[in-house]
Write a protein that holds these residues in place. Structure first.
Motif, PDB file in Angstrom:
ATOM      1  N   MET A 116     -45.472  -4.652 -16.879  1.00  0.00           N
ATOM      2  CA  MET A 116     -45.549  -4.558 -15.415  1.00  0.00           C
ATOM      3  C   MET A 116     -46.916  -5.033 -14.920  1.00  0.00           C
ATOM      4  N   GLN A 117     -46.922  -5.852 -13.874  1.00  0.00           N
ATOM      5  CA  GLN A 117     -48.152  -6.352 -13.271  1.00  0.00           C
ATOM      6  C   GLN A 117     -48.494  -5.499 -12.049  1.00  0.00           C
ATOM      7  N   LEU A 118     -49.738  -5.016 -11.985  1.00  0.00           N
ATOM      8  CA  LEU A 118     -50.135  -4.114 -10.908  1.00  0.00           C
ATOM      9  C   LEU A 118     -51.529  -4.463 -10.388  1.00  0.00           C
ATOM     10  N   GLU A 119     -51.799  -4.070  -9.143  1.00  0.00           N
ATOM     11  CA  GLU A 119     -53.152  -4.146  -8.607  1.00  0.00           C
ATOM     12  C   GLU A 119     -53.752  -2.748  -8.652  1.00  0.00           C
ATOM     13  N   GLY A 120     -55.009  -2.674  -9.012  1.00  0.00           N
ATOM     14  CA  GLY A 120     -55.667  -1.370  -9.085  1.00  0.00           C
ATOM     15  C   GLY A 120     -57.149  -1.482  -8.793  1.00  0.00           C
ATOM     16  N   VAL A 121     -57.813  -0.332  -8.826  1.00  0.00           N
ATOM     17  CA  VAL A 121     -59.249  -0.309  -8.573  1.00  0.00           C
ATOM     18  C   VAL A 121     -59.934   0.400  -9.748  1.00  0.00           C
ATOM     19  N   ILE A 122     -61.012  -0.192 -10.243  1.00  0.00           N
ATOM     20  CA  ILE A 122     -61.753   0.391 -11.366  1.00  0.00           C
ATOM     21  C   ILE A 122     -62.465   1.655 -10.896  1.00  0.00           C
ATOM     22  N   THR A 123     -62.232   2.756 -11.606  1.00  0.00           N
ATOM     23  CA  THR A 123     -62.832   4.041 -11.231  1.00  0.00           C
ATOM     24  C   THR A 123     -63.985   4.434 -12.139  1.00  0.00           C
ATOM     25  N   ASN A 124     -64.003   3.908 -13.356  1.00  0.00           N
ATOM     26  CA  ASN A 124     -64.998   4.339 -14.327  1.00  0.00           C
ATOM     27  C   ASN A 124     -65.169   3.247 -15.370  1.00  0.00           C
ATOM     28  N   VAL A 125     -66.385   2.973 -15.771  1.00  0.00           N
ATOM     29  CA  VAL A 125     -66.649   1.983 -16.817  1.00  0.00           C
ATOM     30  C   VAL A 125     -67.351   2.682 -17.968  1.00  0.00           C
ATOM     31  N   THR A 126     -66.820   2.500 -19.172  1.00  0.00           N
ATOM     32  CA  THR A 126     -67.413   3.086 -20.368  1.00  0.00           C
ATOM     33  C   THR A 126     -67.851   1.957 -21.279  1.00  0.00           C
ATOM     34  N   ASN A 127     -68.441   2.282 -22.398  1.00  0.00           N
ATOM     35  CA  ASN A 127     -68.860   1.227 -23.310  1.00  0.00           C
ATOM     36  C   ASN A 127     -67.749   0.794 -24.244  1.00  0.00           C
ATOM     37  N   PHE A 128     -66.550   1.346 -24.093  1.00  0.00           N
ATOM     38  CA  PHE A 128     -65.424   0.810 -24.855  1.00  0.00           C
ATOM     39  C   PHE A 128     -64.331   0.299 -23.926  1.00  0.00           C
ATOM     40  N   GLY A 129     -64.600   0.233 -22.621  1.00  0.00           N
ATOM     41  CA  GLY A 129     -63.608  -0.300 -21.698  1.00  0.00           C
ATOM     42  C   GLY A 129     -63.795   0.220 -20.286  1.00  0.00           C
ATOM     43  N   ALA A 130     -62.758   0.032 -19.474  1.00  0.00           N
ATOM     44  CA  ALA A 130     -62.804   0.466 -18.078  1.00  0.00           C
ATOM     45  C   ALA A 130     -61.519   1.216 -17.740  1.00  0.00           C
TER      46      ALA A 130
END
Length: 782
Positions: A643-657
């Motif tokens: 499924m393709q979705l639009e979203g907003v990044i809430t948190n960034v870690t050192n192994f991903g977002a």
């Protein structure tokens, strides 16, 4: 030049004279934002991040150096300070390392060794260690009521020897290094009864991994499990090599007679197993934990910075919506100036289920007050409430409305605060939350500074890290963000004014009180009339305080009042006026900065002034945009692979977002799924608040986990160049010390979708602590 300056210069990779200049300014009371912006000539260009690091490290190193002097003084008093020991004390780079060296020498009047020496067993212990004598014979003639027999006396002698050996710092340092190479962290469930109540920790019920390789987020997850009495943690390792090293150090194999050798070998075993190894285990785990906490706080700080500097919607009439079910949905209309002009409560859900009335009330408020934006809190019932709002918008197509999902983290904290009571004394606590949601869409920075940074939600489980360090770190971020944007002194709250360089909460409140009593400020100079705002404070704060439409045009810019004479010289040289030069790129770019350089104004200041004149009062924050969630997808169970979705990044870690796609559970975009090219640091390609397109890779409904990708479907996973395998001297490939069971692999290691092993990038740092623990299989208890 002091050792402190040299060390800071080395850490920051700058010249010692730059460090000395910065320290002098800090000691004089100058703030980091002020030094970074207006004292570039003095520090020769140190930027805000370097200065912030210098400020933090300066405080730590001064404490370390002070403690070091006390330790050296204590060792001198004990007559224990050898050249080697002094060198080790001076070489200690952390407080923990210093205390580790000093621990064997710290006076302990209640220790077994001290009591034994007080009883007169010291000379006997020395005799047994140095002379070829049977230990029992060495006790001949000794008598003391606390040690009535040979067994208790020999036990006391062992305590004396163990404490003496513990002061052999070169040996204990070598033993630590030796043990660390094979140290393995083991985690086991505390009991069968804990398996059900602690199932969130099930990945760690039977887990082991080389301690050096344990990822920080896994360590923090296990420590939380231990704290909740679900897990037992143990640092394991080899004993044979350390014991052999102790035997070699004291030549125990050649000791005679045999009874003495047996006694000393038993002492060596007690020394290692009872004294040194437990200390080393604790030390290694503590070092690992402190590193994990430090990395966690860095990520918290970075996420907070991006949240505070997220795009403001600006002066647009906004309807704040605080979702609720049983207690109703709270509404508050906030006008372009941030003032509350109306509020209401609707009940579209059970038990009242007045959906029709709710839609009518929403439409009335939007129409009557010309609402432009609808800010919907993203908590409980947010998607259901959003559906009601969408239905209202569809039924009132003539209204030009945009609905936005807004993080409501900390809104309840603000609502019940004294600050909220002072700002909104006539509103119920429940309505204040809706007001906060609306205002944080209009200007995130101005609203979020009213809330304790730890309550904003950029990193859960903050109570697991050092609270004093966390508070200091996050407060520094808020200070940097507020000063980078600047504030309008005639509209700013006391909360945001308190973060301006040179100001504090008391002076900020004085400014607000003076404004209420005397009306708006017409110029920066009029700020000097505020009680307790003296020349020194004015110097620090003035450049960050803006006055729009005042008597002095430069007061609306970041040009500091001390540079106004410089602007006057430039204006005179160009035969124009201040009003005409502001924003006039053609004139400004004709100015040769070097022509105006003198002893008072250097090139860095002149270039900054020209840049500010070209774009006065520019806001460093991005342009306002909103993410559009799919209206038919509101729960994790509705997500399907691909499924393709639009979203907003809430948190960034050192192994991903982590990305919010509107299903009440953020999905993880692993570092290997952030881009087609190899990504070493997720912070370089992902920022909190960034709107992204994602593809669903994997859904675990039972564990409420979602794996996402930002790479196009069918693209090849990025691969980091492989290094040849390390080989030992005999040519054989090196084997790992410990292997982690496959079933214990946490989600944070890599996405669940199948892919070549080579596609997994090296994981080397910690991410946002709460998000890390979630991805490690743990949901926080509140």
């Amino acid at each position: 030049m002091t050792d402190l300056v040299q060390q800071l210069a080395k850490e920051l990779a700058v010249r010692p004279n730059q460090v000395e200049a910065a320290i002098k300014l800090i000691d004089e009371g100058a703030s980091v934002p002020f030094i970074a912006r207006y004292r570039k000539e003095v520090t020769q260009g140190l930027d805000d991040s370097q200065l912030r690091q210098l400020d933090t490290r300066l405080s730590y190193l001064r404490d370390l150096f002070e403690r070091r002097e006390k330790v050296i003084e204590s060792l001198k008093e004990q007559n224990k300070l050898s050249d080697d020991l002094l060198a080790r004390v001076n070489a200690a780079e952390t407080k923990n390392a210093l205390e580790e060296i000093y621990a064997p020498y710290r006076p302990k009047r209640t220790s077994k060794s001290f009591k034994a020496k007080e009883a007169g067993l010291g000379p006997i212990a020395e005799k047994i260690f140095n002379e070829a004598i049977d230990p029992t014979e060495a006790l001949a003639g000794f008598s003391h009521e606390d040690y009535p027999d040979a067994e208790s006396q020999l036990d006391a002698v062992q305590h004396i020897l163990i404490d003496e050996w513990a002061q052999n710092i070169p040996l204990t340092t070598e033993l630590k290094t030796m043990f660390a190479k094979t140290a393995v962290l083991k985690s086991l469930v505390a009991s069968d009864e804990k398996k059900e109540v602690g199932k969130k920790f099930r990945d760690y019920f039977d887990f082991s991994e080389n301690l050096n390789k344990v990822a920080s987020h896994r360590l923090l997850a296990m420590l939380r499990g231990r704290q909740e009495n679900v897990l037992g943690l143990k640092v394991d390792g080899e004993d044979d090599a350390p014991l052999a090293r102790i035997d070699t150090e004291y030549n125990l194999e050649t000791v005679a007679p045999q009874s003495r050798q047996d006694f000393l070998k038993q002492t060596a075993k007690l020394f290692w197993l009872g004294k040194v190894r437990p200390t080393i285990e604790h030390s290694l785990l503590t070092e690992k934990r402190l590193n994990a906490e430090a990395e966690a706080m860095q990520v918290f700080a970075e996420n907070l910075r991006h949240l505070l500097l997220s795009a403001p919607a600006g002066s647009r009439c906004t309807l704040g919506v605080d979702p609720g079910i049983r207690t109703g949905v709270k509404l508050a209309v906030v006008n372009q100036s941030g003032d509350v002009v109306a509020h209401s409560t609707i009940y579209p859900f059970a038990p009242k289920e007045d959906k029709e009335g709710s839609i009518a009330e929403l439409a009335r408020l939007c129409r009557e007050f010309n609402v432009d934006l609808i800010a919907i809190g993203n908590g409980t019932a947010s998607r259901e409430t959003e559906a009601v709002v969408a239905e209202m918008m569809a039924a009132n197509a003539d209204l030009s409305l945009t609905r936005v999902s807004v993080s409501e983290a900390g809104a309840s904290v603000y609502s019940a605060s004294e600050l909220a009571s002072n700002e909104l004394p006539d509103l119920d606590v429940s309505i204040r939350g809706a007001v906060s949601i609306a205002r944080r869409l209009q200007d995130p920075l101005a609203e979020l500074v009213k809330i304790d940074p730890k309550s904003i939600g950029v990193g859960q489980y903050q109570h697991d890290v050092n609270q004093a360090n966390l508070a200091k770190t996050l407060d520094a971020v808020v200070e940097d963000c507020v000063n980078s944007v600047g504030v309008d002194v005639n509209t700013a709250s006391a909360a945001i004014l308190g973060y301006i360089a040179g100001l504090n909460k008391a002076i900020a409140q004085q400014i607000v009180d003076y404004r209420k009593e005397n009306g708006r400020f017409d110029s920066r100079q009029s700020l000097k009339k505020v009680p307790r705002l003296g020349d020194r404070t004015f110097e620090q704060a003035a450049g960050f305080l803006r006055i729009q439409d005042g008597s002095e045009p430069l007061d609306a810019s970041a040009v500091h009042p001390e540079s106004y004479p410089l602007v006057a010289k430039i204006v005179e040289a160009k035969a124009t006026t201040v009003k005409d030069i502001i924003g006039n790129t053609e004139i400004i770019r004709q100015v040769n900065a070097e022509e105006f350089a003198d002893e008072k104004f250097g090139l860095p200041t002149i270039k900054d002034v020209l840049a500010e004149l070209e774009k006065p009062g520019r806001d460093p924050r991005p342009e306002f945009r909103t993410a559009k969630f799919r209206e038919d997808i509101t729960e994790v169970a509705q997500l399907t692979e691909g499924m393709q979705l639009e979203g907003v990044i809430t948190n960034v870690t050192n192994f991903g977002a982590f990305v919010d796609v509107g299903v009440h559970q953020d999905g993880l975009v692993h570092i290997s799924e952030l881009a087609n090219e190899f990504v070493s640091d997720p912070h370089k390609v992902a920022k909190p608040g960034q709107i992204v397109q994602v593809r669903v890779m994997n859904v675990d409904v039972e564990r409420n986990r979602v794996n996402l990708s930002m790479r196009p479907e069918g693209s090849v996973a990025p691969v980091k160049a492989q290094r040849p395998p390390r080989r030992e001297q005999n040519g054989e490939q090196r084997k790992p010390h410990a292997k982690r069971p496959q079933h214990a692999r946490p989600q944070g290691d890599r996405p669940q979708g199948k892919k070549p092993q080579s596609a997994k990038p090296q994981e080397n740092k910690i991410g946002g602590l709460g998000a890390l623990l979630l991805q490690a299989g743990i949901k926080g208890s509140k």
